[in-house]
Design an enzyme around this catalytic site. Structure first.
Site, PDB file in Angstrom:
ATOM      1  CB  CYS A  15      -2.921   3.467  -3.603  1.00  0.00           C
ATOM      2  SG  CYS A  15      -1.979   3.139  -5.093  1.00  0.00           S
ATOM      3  CB  VAL A  65       2.920   6.679   8.325  1.00  0.00           C
ATOM      4  CG1 VAL A  65       4.399   6.333   8.286  1.00  0.00           C
ATOM      5  CG2 VAL A  65       2.224   5.847   9.395  1.00  0.00           C
ATOM      6  N   GLY A  66       2.895   9.469   6.530  1.00  0.00           N
ATOM      7  CA  GLY A  66       3.568  10.383   5.594  1.00  0.00           C
ATOM      8  C   GLY A  66       4.052  11.640   6.307  1.00  0.00           C
ATOM      9  N   GLY A  72       2.311   4.885   1.443  1.00  0.00           N
ATOM     10  CA  GLY A  72       1.449   4.434   2.545  1.00  0.00           C
ATOM     11  C   GLY A  72       0.435   5.508   2.882  1.00  0.00           C
ATOM     12  CG  ASN A  73      -1.109   5.776   6.931  1.00  0.00           C
ATOM     13  OD1 ASN A  73      -0.894   6.747   7.633  1.00  0.00           O
ATOM     14  ND2 ASN A  73      -0.662   4.563   7.229  1.00  0.00           N
ATOM     15  CD  GLU A  93       3.986   8.006  -5.491  1.00  0.00           C
ATOM     16  OE1 GLU A  93       2.770   7.857  -5.736  1.00  0.00           O
ATOM     17  OE2 GLU A  93       4.749   8.624  -6.241  1.00  0.00           O
TER      18      GLU A  93
HETATM   19  P1  NAD Z   1       1.537   0.080   6.049  1.00  0.00           P
HETATM   20  O1  NAD Z   1       0.790  -0.051   7.315  1.00  0.00           O
HETATM   21  O2  NAD Z   1       2.262  -1.102   5.499  1.00  0.00           O
HETATM   22  O3  NAD Z   1       2.549   1.300   6.247  1.00  0.00           O
HETATM   23  C1  NAD Z   1       3.430   1.714   5.231  1.00  0.00           C
HETATM   24  C2  NAD Z   1       4.837   1.728   5.767  1.00  0.00           C
HETATM   25  O4  NAD Z   1       4.936   2.672   6.821  1.00  0.00           O
HETATM   26  C3  NAD Z   1       5.281   0.395   6.334  1.00  0.00           C
HETATM   27  O5  NAD Z   1       6.561   0.069   5.833  1.00  0.00           O
HETATM   28  C4  NAD Z   1       5.275   0.628   7.822  1.00  0.00           C
HETATM   29  O6  NAD Z   1       6.237  -0.144   8.503  1.00  0.00           O
HETATM   30  C5  NAD Z   1       5.620   2.093   7.911  1.00  0.00           C
HETATM   31  N1  NAD Z   1       5.127   2.692   9.154  1.00  0.00           N
HETATM   32  C6  NAD Z   1       3.956   2.423   9.788  1.00  0.00           C
HETATM   33  N2  NAD Z   1       3.829   3.183  10.912  1.00  0.00           N
HETATM   34  C7  NAD Z   1       4.940   3.945  10.963  1.00  0.00           C
HETATM   35  C8  NAD Z   1       5.417   4.939  11.890  1.00  0.00           C
HETATM   36  N3  NAD Z   1       4.694   5.304  12.953  1.00  0.00           N
HETATM   37  N4  NAD Z   1       6.601   5.525  11.633  1.00  0.00           N
HETATM   38  C9  NAD Z   1       7.324   5.173  10.555  1.00  0.00           C
HETATM   39  N5  NAD Z   1       6.936   4.237   9.647  1.00  0.00           N
HETATM   40  C10 NAD Z   1       5.770   3.623   9.859  1.00  0.00           C
HETATM   41  O7  NAD Z   1       0.618   0.562   4.879  1.00  0.00           O
HETATM   42  P2  NAD Z   1      -0.606   1.561   4.940  1.00  0.00           P
HETATM   43  O8  NAD Z   1      -0.142   2.924   5.285  1.00  0.00           O
HETATM   44  O9  NAD Z   1      -1.749   0.943   5.660  1.00  0.00           O
HETATM   45  O10 NAD Z   1      -0.949   1.546   3.373  1.00  0.00           O
HETATM   46  C11 NAD Z   1      -2.198   1.830   2.920  1.00  0.00           C
HETATM   47  C12 NAD Z   1      -2.249   3.270   2.480  1.00  0.00           C
HETATM   48  O11 NAD Z   1      -1.236   3.490   1.510  1.00  0.00           O
HETATM   49  C13 NAD Z   1      -3.550   3.625   1.799  1.00  0.00           C
HETATM   50  O12 NAD Z   1      -3.915   4.927   2.164  1.00  0.00           O
HETATM   51  C14 NAD Z   1      -3.184   3.577   0.325  1.00  0.00           C
HETATM   52  O13 NAD Z   1      -4.014   4.348  -0.489  1.00  0.00           O
HETATM   53  C15 NAD Z   1      -1.787   4.074   0.346  1.00  0.00           C
HETATM   54  N6  NAD Z   1      -1.058   3.580  -0.797  1.00  0.00           N
HETATM   55  C16 NAD Z   1      -0.606   4.482  -1.703  1.00  0.00           C
HETATM   56  C17 NAD Z   1       0.044   4.030  -2.828  1.00  0.00           C
HETATM   57  C18 NAD Z   1       0.569   4.966  -3.861  1.00  0.00           C
HETATM   58  O14 NAD Z   1       1.331   4.525  -4.701  1.00  0.00           O
HETATM   59  N7  NAD Z   1       0.204   6.240  -3.834  1.00  0.00           N
HETATM   60  C19 NAD Z   1       0.233   2.665  -3.027  1.00  0.00           C
HETATM   61  C20 NAD Z   1      -0.239   1.783  -2.061  1.00  0.00           C
HETATM   62  C21 NAD Z   1      -0.869   2.258  -0.940  1.00  0.00           C
END
Ligand code: NAD
Length: 443
Positions: free
Chosen positions: A253, A201-202, A197-198, A219
């Site tokens: 991503c 949150v990472g 994800g982003n 990731e």
């Molecule tokens: P998203 O909003 O679905 O969040 C990802 C996960 O984090 C979800 O399961 C969500 O419930 C959880 N989450 C959200 N807020 C949280 C919090 N405060 N505390 C704990 N968990 C929480 O997805 P996103 O982040 O919008 O995804 C898009 C991003 O992910 C982009 O930056 C994209 O580039 C990246 N991405 C990376 C990959 C990769 O493989 N490297 C793949 C897909 C997406």
């Protein structure tokens, strides 16, 4: 007995983790046969339930059946089959050389399962990004909690319904929910956390993991540049950029984020990109069932606010009610424009002109390390320079996005684009402890 049944159906994080840990502690997940059996069950889920899964992906992201099958179900099956084919060989202890002074002795490297792992998945490839890590987690002999994205609710519900049914409740648990549920999950002690994800949150995930000294794989994303050099075949270049960029309406991503057109390539490249978009999606992409939609209004509004930059080469059409934003190419974009400040994560492709390769390399190196760097060039010298002078999760020449479908290549980021890697044998490394064994006879 009744108590056990209640526990088995509970989604309370502590109960879920303790159930999976008890299962792991029996040792039953360790034999190769258990791992292959669970992967077989996952294979059955993906093939028998393909229609339901495709319907969920369409409901969540308007994904057309061909693209959804290829990038979500087919992709995961490919990863799974590759793993099944090689798992025995990957798990074989690897001999290590022993220094003369210790001889006679044997040394070997053994991969131990970690225990209970947590997989947190995002919404953009909600099936693939939950299940491809799960393939690795199970293949490495772990039990796993899967937390799908609440922004892809139909796929999340399908996973919650199907995974326990096919894989059993002591191998895998699905916990659905948003921030509150994920926060509660993150309070538990896991043996590894795999987050996609982003970066914001990472950081939350990593901080929570630190409390239990739990290792993490992050990731993440970022702006993945595309370098185009004079001399490259611009017809093929445009087709291959378009195919990667506009898949899933740009919500990938590793989608090409922006183009660095070197020298005088921009004018001809613009024209070829417009042709390639028309070839791929027709005159009206809104009518092409394979062209996806933006996940929600928040992201739609964020993307349409970026459209003001530069000159529209093709696209720019949008409809809020249906979350439709056409494949859009913008030329003469300034590096200071809003569209260049953060990952676009949608179907907008800005072109920036730079005088030469030195400027392109400086442009890339002045920004966060990207998840992928793409280059279209026929110069081996340029390929060598980009390999040696830039840092990115992956470096791909002559294609975009496709590297993640090569299971023997590690998939992951560096710096702001993440840490750790997976796919194929790299997933086994991620979800195992690599244990050193030294064995010297007593006499
Ligand atoms: P998203 O909003 O679905 O969040 C990802 C996960 O984090 C979800 O399961 C969500 O419930 C959880 N989450 C959200 N807020 C949280 C919090 N405060 N505390 C704990 N968990 C929480 O997805 P996103 O982040 O919008 O995804 C898009 C991003 O992910 C982009 O930056 C994209 O580039 C990246 N991405 C990376 C990959 C990769 O493989 N490297 C793949 C897909 C997406």
């Amino acid at each position: 007995m009744a108590h056990t049944l209640v526990d088995a159906l509970s989604t309370d994080p502590a109960t879920v983790v303790s159930r999976l840990r008890s299962a792991f502690d029996t040792g039953r997940t360790k034999p190769l046969a258990w791992r292959l059996d669970r992967l077989g069950a996952l294979r059955a889920l993906l093939t028998e339930q393909a229609d339901d899964l495709l319907a969920a992906l369409h409901a969540d992201l308007g994904k057309g059946p061909t693209e959804a099958y290829r990038t979500e179900i087919g992709f995961t099956l490919h990863e799974l089959d590759h793993t099944v084919q090689h798992l025995e060989e990957w798990l074989r202890p690897k001999p290590a050389a022993v220094p003369q002074a210790f001889l006679p002795a044997d040394a070997r490297v053994v991969r131990d399962p970690l225990g209970v792992v947590l997989i947190i998945a995002p919404w953009n490839y909600p099936l693939q990004l939950a299940l491809a890590p799960l393939v690795g987690a199970l293949a490495a002999g772990n039990t796993a909690v899967v937390k799908p994205s609440e922004l892809a609710p139909a796929t999340s519900a399908a996973l919650a319904r199907l995974l326990p049914r096919y894989l059993g409740r002591d191998a895998v648990a699905v916990v659905e929910g948003a921030v509150a549920e994920t926060t509660a999950l993150l309070e538990q002690r896991f043996d590894h956390i795999f987050y996609t994800g982003n970066g914001t949150v990472g950081r939350i995930v990593m901080a929570a993991a630190a409390k239990h000294l739990t290792p993490v794989t992050l990731e993440l994303g970022g702006k993945s540049p595309v370098v185009v050099e004079p001399g490259a075949d611009l017809t093929a270049t445009a087709q291959r950029i378009v195919r990667g960029k506009f898949q899933n309406a740009g919500q990938t991503c590793v989608a090409p984020d922006y183009i660095l057109a070197i020298g005088d390539t921009a004018a001809e490249l613009e024209a070829q990109l417009a042709v390639a978009v028309r070839e791929a999606y027709g005159d009206d992409p809104a009518a092409d069932p394979e062209y996806g939609r933006i996940v929600n209004e928040r992201h739609f509004d964020r993307l349409t606010a970026l459209l003001g930059a530069g000159r529209v080469v093709t696209g720019g059409d949008h409809d809020r009610a249906s979350h439709y934003l056409s494949p859009t190419v913008l030329a003469d974009v300034s590096p200071d424009a809003p569209v260049m400040q953060a990952e676009i994560f949608g179907p907008i492709l800005p072109i920036i002109t730079v005088p030469d390769l030195d400027d392109a390399i400086a442009f890339i190196n002045n920004r966060d390390k990207p998840l992928a760097l793409y280059a279209f060039t026929d110069s081996e010298r340029t390929k060598q320079r980009l390999t040696e002078e830039t840092s990115s999760g992956a470096l791909v020449f002559g294609l975009s996005v496709s590297h993640l479908a090569v299971p023997d290549l590690p998939f992951g980021g560096v710096g702001e684009s993440g840490m750790g890697r997976y796919h194929g044998e790299y997933s086994i490394d991620t979800f195992s402890h690599t244990k050193a064994v030294l064995d010297k006879p007593l006499n």
